[in-house]
Design an enzyme around this catalytic site. Structure first.
Site, short mmCIF file in Angstrom:
data_model
loop_
_atom_site.label_atom_id
_atom_site.label_comp_id
_atom_site.label_asym_id
_atom_site.label_seq_id
_atom_site.Cartn_x
_atom_site.Cartn_y
_atom_site.Cartn_z
N SER A 31 3.16 118.15 -61.68
CA SER A 31 2.86 118.63 -63.02
C SER A 31 3.79 119.74 -63.49
CB SER A 31 1.41 119.12 -63.08
OG SER A 31 1.16 120.10 -62.09
N GLY A 68 -0.21 115.79 -60.83
CA GLY A 68 -1.08 115.46 -59.71
C GLY A 68 -0.39 114.76 -58.56
N ASN A 97 0.71 120.03 -54.57
CA ASN A 97 -0.60 119.40 -54.60
C ASN A 97 -1.10 119.06 -53.20
OD1 ASN A 97 -1.16 119.34 -57.43
ND2 ASN A 97 0.40 117.76 -57.65
N ASP A 178 -5.66 127.87 -66.36
CA ASP A 178 -6.00 127.43 -65.00
C ASP A 178 -5.31 128.25 -63.93
OD1 ASP A 178 -3.37 126.52 -65.06
OD2 ASP A 178 -3.90 124.40 -65.13
N HIS A 181 -0.55 126.31 -63.95
CA HIS A 181 0.53 125.73 -64.75
C HIS A 181 1.09 126.74 -65.74
CE1 HIS A 181 -1.95 122.24 -63.46
NE2 HIS A 181 -0.75 121.76 -63.18
#
Length: 209
Positions: A31, A68, A97, A178, A181
């Site tokens: 991402s 992801g 991830n 979040d 990011h």
């Protein structure tokens, strides 16, 4: 004889630039490279395309990043990517991830090793982008995670860039809600973090032409 010479000159002028335009720079990421949560045009990969054009580097940038994405996910599609695009340079921005999901370090290292080795065997130079985990994972755990990248770089003789979120990840104003990011205005700094290592590979590649 004159016309043969003229034909050779025309080939030199027109064919070689065409070959130069065929060089592909592949981005294999998650991402962070897929511009999650922001317009794709604001992402660091789009900024990379602009910088390459501005500085006269003739590369076609292919962004095969998926939000992801994990190392095992890339392995399932890597053969098709290589057959389709045949990159001469690849930026590998993966593993974050895997670490967030608690994959074993040995599995992450094995998968990244296979990816890097397969790229090199397909005549693609590799820039490995080391990942880091959030501070709440603990310093000892994070250090072990980072050593995975150091070992792979040493084993396969590939350069390591700076952490793509260096001086960004801990700045709340540069991160989305979040906390994982980055926002759009952080993307130029992301590019700047990996650019010195990437430009070195680019100039090496061009020197071989």
């Amino acid at each position: 004889m004159f016309y043969r010479l003229l034909f050779v000159i025309c080939l030199t002028v027109f064919v070689l630039p065409l070959h130069a335009r065929e060089r592909t720079l592949l981005i294999l990421g998650d991402s962070l490279s897929a511009a999650y949560g922001i317009p794709v045009s604001d992402g660091w990969v789009s900024l990379l395309e602009q910088r390459l054009q501005q500085q006269g580097y003739a590369f076609n940038v292919v962004n095969a990043s998926i939000s992801g994405e994990t190392t095992i996910g890339v392995l399932t599609r890597l053969e098709n990517i290589l057959d389709t695009h045949k990159p001469v340079l690849t930026v590998v921005e993966l593993g974050g991830n895997d670490g967030l999901r608690g994959f074993q370090f040995a599995e992450i290292e094995q998968n990244l090793s296979v990816i890097v080795n397969r790229l090199k065997n397909n005549n693609s130079e590799v820039l490995l982008v080391p990942m880091q985990l959030p501070p709440n994972y603990g310093q000892a755990y994070n250090q072990k995670f980072q050593q995975v990248y150091v070992r792979i770089a040493d084993q396969y003789d590939v350069p390591l860039s700076r952490f793509i979120l260096e001086d960004i990840a801990l700045d709340k104003e540069l991160m989305q809600e979040d906390g994982i990011h980055p926002v759009a205005r952080a993307q130029p700094a992301m590019l700047d973090n990996i650019w010195p290592s990437l430009e070195s590979l680019i100039t090496d590649e061009l020197a071989l032409q």
